[in-house]
Design a protein around this motif. Structure first.
Motif, PDB file in Angstrom:
ATOM      1  N   THR A  95       8.745  10.777   7.655  1.00 45.34           N
ATOM      2  CA  THR A  95       7.505  10.098   7.243  1.00 45.34           C
ATOM      3  C   THR A  95       7.547   9.605   5.795  1.00 45.34           C
ATOM      4  OG1 THR A  95       6.174  11.307   8.852  1.00 45.34           O
ATOM      5  CG2 THR A  95       5.010  10.385   6.954  1.00 45.34           C
ATOM      6  N   PRO A  96       7.969  10.417   4.818  1.00 49.79           N
ATOM      7  CA  PRO A  96       8.019   9.919   3.437  1.00 49.79           C
ATOM      8  C   PRO A  96       8.976   8.726   3.282  1.00 49.79           C
ATOM      9  CG  PRO A  96       8.113  12.305   3.451  1.00 49.79           C
ATOM     10  CD  PRO A  96       8.295  11.872   4.868  1.00 49.79           C
ATOM     11  N   LEU A 160       2.351  12.225   2.157  1.00 46.93           N
ATOM     12  CA  LEU A 160       2.800  11.461   0.993  1.00 46.93           C
ATOM     13  C   LEU A 160       2.305  12.086  -0.303  1.00 46.93           C
ATOM     14  CD1 LEU A 160       2.359   7.736   2.168  1.00 46.93           C
ATOM     15  CD2 LEU A 160       4.333   9.244   2.422  1.00 46.93           C
ATOM     16  N   THR A 163       4.485  14.954  -1.322  1.00 48.04           N
ATOM     17  CA  THR A 163       5.898  14.638  -1.564  1.00 48.04           C
ATOM     18  C   THR A 163       6.106  14.156  -3.000  1.00 48.04           C
ATOM     19  OG1 THR A 163       6.135  13.954   0.753  1.00 48.04           O
ATOM     20  CG2 THR A 163       7.882  13.298  -0.786  1.00 48.04           C
ATOM     21  N   THR A 184       3.492  11.503  -7.424  1.00 47.83           N
ATOM     22  CA  THR A 184       3.764  11.740  -6.005  1.00 47.83           C
ATOM     23  C   THR A 184       4.190  10.441  -5.342  1.00 47.83           C
ATOM     24  OG1 THR A 184       1.533  11.233  -5.223  1.00 47.83           O
ATOM     25  CG2 THR A 184       1.961  13.497  -5.975  1.00 47.83           C
ATOM     26  N   LEU A 185       4.774  10.564  -4.171  1.00 42.03           N
ATOM     27  CA  LEU A 185       5.172   9.376  -3.417  1.00 42.03           C
ATOM     28  C   LEU A 185       3.952   8.532  -3.076  1.00 42.03           C
ATOM     29  CD1 LEU A 185       7.339   7.719  -2.011  1.00 42.03           C
ATOM     30  CD2 LEU A 185       7.152   9.247  -0.031  1.00 42.03           C
ATOM     31  N   TYR A 186       2.824   9.201  -2.817  1.00 47.00           N
ATOM     32  CA  TYR A 186       1.599   8.458  -2.504  1.00 47.00           C
ATOM     33  C   TYR A 186       1.159   7.612  -3.696  1.00 47.00           C
ATOM     34  CZ  TYR A 186      -3.117   7.367  -0.955  1.00 47.00           C
ATOM     35  OH  TYR A 186      -4.257   6.681  -0.586  1.00 47.00           O
TER      36      TYR A 186
END
Length: 494
Positions: A95-96, A160, A163, A184-186
């Protein structure tokens, strides 16, 4: 004992594998430096196959970053292969990783659409079918799929947010994120979405009445902003950007996304720099993040500089320099620090243009028109040159410099110029000294240039029996000056 041996073998494998990737990427960089895009792409393809077989998602994604760079120069078949592989990997990775690949996919489609806009525009809807090859898509297809791809990148928000972007540090080796470890990835994916919808914005105006109702929460703290309803904003792209800003993490302290948000909202909706200055002052007081403070100060300096004028806000350039000096006094050399050094250099740049009339009688009082900036005084020196050597003298700078060093000036005059320290350009006239018949090398120097970093500038003059003939009707002298402090700042390694 066997367990220890197994772990050592495993560790050796991973180290060797990592070094192997580094060697392969070094080849890619070398091919790029040699402008061998095709060879670079072939090497990236090898890395892609290896990463795919070993399920190394980080290296896999990195190959697509590079492939996206090459897509504009590759043949259609190669572009189709890149997109086909992307579509395949998006379905298979975690997902990431899926979020990042969706961003790359959207970027490649945007680049292709921009570079082939004319041909795509000519396609009819009949040429397009659902899930067809991108070579048959219409403009409407591209826009729809690009928007959907960006939206897909934000799916699974909880995962996300959990992550760290640092998990993908090898991918972002060419990014300069100052807060990389705390991002964060988000955060990253959200910022990319915001930047995309900003790109789609065109000129748009909101009524003054509507502005007055939303200005405070729009430019306010995070808690105020997130409760705001944006139904009054009719521009879909602006509304989308603002709604995305509302998706940022809940926070009590001012952060970089807050700064990004208020700059956007002021530029596209509120359009009032005086209000923005007050908001920036308030934000600066509410944070202890030194890097963020530098960014806020730099934005304030830019506003002061742009508002400065001789008629109004006469000393705003000086205010800008004072704010920039505050940034440059910091020991932390951020991107804002670098931009502050460059901006101060631009504002404090020393400039001089001189225009002289084309003809003058001997002993006549001749005037010169002077345009100057950030200069207090100049010295004009006239060096008398023998007629036989006159034309040869200005063939090379070294010859002129040698002549000036070995000869005394026939006549020198100093001129004081009014400098209000407001960093604006001014004009005046000066009366040139009377000269006897002869040929002259004329040297202009900046008297305030103590270190002589601006050098000297010269032209040649001929004073005849009746008239003075200027070899060039208009002489322009451009003096660039860096104070020792400025020069040190610009030499800092970032």
């Amino acid at each position: 004992m066997k367990k220890i041996i197994f772990l050592l073998i495993l560790l050796t494998f991973f180290i060797g594998n990592s070094q192997n990737y580094e060697n392969q990427w070094a080849k890619v960089i070398q091919y790029e430096n040699d402008l061998k895009v095709k060879s670079a792409n072939e090497e990236v393809e090898k890395i892609y196959k290896k990463a795919e077989s070993t399920h190394n998602e980080v290296q896999l994604i990195k190959t697509f970053f590079y492939k996206s760079k090459y897509s504009q120069t590759l043949e259609e078949d190669s572009k189709s292969k890149i997109i086909s592989n992307l579509q395949k990997q998006i379905q298979e990775v975690s997902t990431p990783s899926k979020a990042i690949l969706n961003l790359i996919y959207a970027k490649i489609l945007r680049d292709y659409k921009r570079n082939n806009y004319y041909n795509i525009e000519r396609r009819t809807q009949l040429d397009s079918t659902e899930n067809a090859d991108f070579l048959t898509w219409t403009l409407k297809d591209f826009e729809s799929i690009i928007n959907k791809t960006y939206s897909n990148s934000l799916e699974n928000e909880i995962i996300l947010r959990r992550t760290p972007l640092s998990n993908y540090e090898q991918i972002f080796d060419f990014f300069s994120l100052e807060n990389f470890n705390s991002t964060t990835l988000y955060d990253y994916v959200l910022k990319e979405n915001i930047d995309y919808y900003k790109y789609l914005i065109h000129d748009w105006e909101l009524s003054e009445d509507a502005k007055s109702k939303i200005t405070k929460p729009l430019l306010g703290l995070d808690t105020e902003f997130k409760t705001l309803n944006f139904d009054t904003i009719s521009n879909n792209s602006i509304q989308k950007v603002v709604q995305l800003y509302q998706k940022t993490d809940e926070h009590s302290k001012i952060n970089e996304m807050d700064l990004d948000r208020i700059l956007f909202c002021e530029r596209e909706i509120i359009k009032d720099k005086n209000i923005l200055l007050k908001v920036l002052d308030n934000f600066q007081k509410r944070t202890d993040d030194s890097l963020l403070i530098q960014k806020i100060q730099f934005e304030k300096a830019i506003i002061f500089e742009r508002q400065a004028s001789k008629e109004k806000n006469k000393f705003h350039n000086a205010k800008a320099v004072a704010v920039l000096d505050s940034i440059l006094s910091s020991e932390k050399k951020s991107n804002a620090f670098k931009k502050a050094a460059q901006k101060k250099y631009q504002i404090t740049l020393r400039e001089l243009d001189i225009e002289m009339q084309g003809y003058s009688y001997e002993k006549e009082n001749t005037r010169a028109f002077v345009s100057y900036k950030n200069i207090d005084s100049i010295k004009i020196s006239f060096y008398k040159a023998p007629y036989s050597k006159f034309n040869a003298l200005v063939e090379k700078d070294s010859i002129v410099n040698d002549f000036i060093l070995k000869n005394k000036a026939h006549l020198t005059k100093t001129y004081r110029l009014i400098n209000l320290k407001d960093y604006f350009e001014y004009t005046t006239e000066i009366v040139l000294p009377n000269l006897e018949i002869g040929n002259y090398i004329v040297v202009i120097t900046d008297l305030n240039d103590k270190e002589k970093k601006s050098g000297i500038y010269y032209e040649k003059f001929q004073f005849l029996i009746l008239v003075c003939w200027l070899m060039k009707v208009i002489q322009k002298f451009f003096i660039k000056h860096l104070t020792e402090n400025q020069e040190n700042q610009l030499k800092i390694a970032f």
